[in-house]
Design an enzyme around this catalytic site. Sequence first.
Site, mmCIF file in Angstrom:
data_model
loop_
_atom_site.group_PDB
_atom_site.id
_atom_site.type_symbol
_atom_site.label_atom_id
_atom_site.label_comp_id
_atom_site.label_asym_id
_atom_site.label_seq_id
_atom_site.Cartn_x
_atom_site.Cartn_y
_atom_site.Cartn_z
ATOM 1 N N HIS A 268 0.835 -0.987 0.076
ATOM 2 C CA HIS A 268 0.012 -0.029 0.118
ATOM 3 C C HIS A 268 0.842 0.983 -0.015
ATOM 4 O O HIS A 268 1.665 1.522 -0.973
ATOM 5 C CB HIS A 268 -0.955 -0.063 1.214
ATOM 6 N N HIS A 307 -2.100 -2.108 -9.828
ATOM 7 C CA HIS A 307 -3.263 -1.299 -8.778
ATOM 8 C C HIS A 307 -4.484 -2.231 -8.828
ATOM 9 O O HIS A 307 -4.555 -2.979 -9.902
ATOM 10 C CB HIS A 307 -3.350 0.026 -9.342
ATOM 11 N N ASP A 363 2.813 5.656 -6.407
ATOM 12 C CA ASP A 363 3.899 5.619 -5.726
ATOM 13 C C ASP A 363 5.084 5.700 -6.476
ATOM 14 O O ASP A 363 6.480 5.622 -5.977
ATOM 15 C CB ASP A 363 4.206 4.390 -4.680
#
Length: 429
Positions: A268, A307, A363
């Site tokens: 995450h 994702h 990210d």
Amino acid sequence: MSKDTLTIVDNRTEKTYEVPLFKGAVRAMDLRQIKVNAEDFGVMTYDPAFMNTASCQSSITFIDGDKGILRYRGYPIEQLAEKCSFLEVAYLVLFGELPTASQLKEWETEITLHTMIHESVKKFMAGFHYDAHPMGMLVSTVAALSTFYPDAKSVLDPKVRRLQILRLIGKMPTIAACAYRHRMGYPIVNPDNDLSYTANFMNMLWRMVEPKFVANPVLARALDILFILHADHEQNCGTNAMRAVGSSQADPYLATAAAAAALAGPLHGGANEEVLKMLDEISTVDRIPAFIEQVKGGKGRLMGFGHRVYKNYDPRARIIKQTAEEVFKVTGRNPKLEIAIELEKIALSDEYFIKRKLYPNVDFYSGIIYQAMGFTPEMFTVLFAIPRTAGWLAQWQEMITDPEQKIARPRQIYTGHWIKEVVPIEKRG
Ligand code: CMC
């Protein structure tokens, strides 16, 4: 005429059931009537990672993962990132509409009045080991706030909820900066109420002996944009933790600590720190093909890629890539960018990643900007948690006021022994 229902035939009993569709979904409880006999519990759904289960109705964030669309309260993320400040977006996410100029001024003042932390919170943080991970410090300190604000327990009172929202959004950057300075061995810097939300955060992180900290406006704006991009992301792992813990009517400090704990995991929000480690490990562009082969062979993952919802380019990654250019004009280019761009290029043309629809996520590039701005990798997930607090609190508030929500308590499919007799200890083995 077509009906908004599903017809289900139970082949065990040959009985037929008509189940209504609710906004395109089946209510799992409507399946309970499907039984083989009166003693049967009835049909349940099995979905261990919520792959196809809506846990709530929400009007906060919309994602179209196939098209790469992200909207908060109907506003496209691209427009919010271009035209708004983080606190404006936090207001939008929390209260449903963008603030007017006077509402924004009042909101900013209210948040500013809650940026300080109790001296005992500082002492609490001083007790952490010198090299404690900042996410561990953040999670524990946010949970500890519960002991400072016992009034927060009245979660059904809207006034009480609003006060905790102000406190949490106000104090998150202060706690984050304390965690950073504790690791560095620097004295704690108190908030400066003349500064904007992000400029004040930078002040608390980096002020040394100067009487007034002046943040570089390009970097402060870049941080603000990054905060906007991270403000909410519908029912992700951390938000699900926020709602699940909040559903027991635990106070919002405890629920936020749980959400931040979920965020800390490498799959995450912890991925941004892992991306930097991965780029360090690759270290030169010529080593990328070998790294990709390793990932395809099942050894590790390409961090910052893939994702659960996006099966297209993450729109936040696109904005971060643009923002990076502005930041690098001030800080100079982070050499890791070359590796990241080449990695992305190779991955996006490789059959393995194409087939699985694995694209860069938020990210992938955020760590590269953060590092150029002077943040150490251990701080990256903390930088994710600060703005996400607005989203967590909006989702918590929505959950608390939703008449359909109850304590989150899933079912299980029991796979253990049916019944066993306890054998006296001397006869076991
Ligand atoms: N690198 C290599 N292969 C991958 C990756 C990756 N980053 N992500 C998924 N896959 C493969 C996976 O091995 C599987 O292949 P196969 O079908 O052959 O078994 C397939 O793609 C589907 O993966 P999954 O694990 O079933 O997908 P998921 O929806 O459960 O997981 C994810 C989503 C984000 C956890 C995963 O893509 C991942 O681990 N990515 C790397 C960590 C990361 O960047 N996380 C940040 C997510 S975005 C911000 C946030 O949520 O905080």
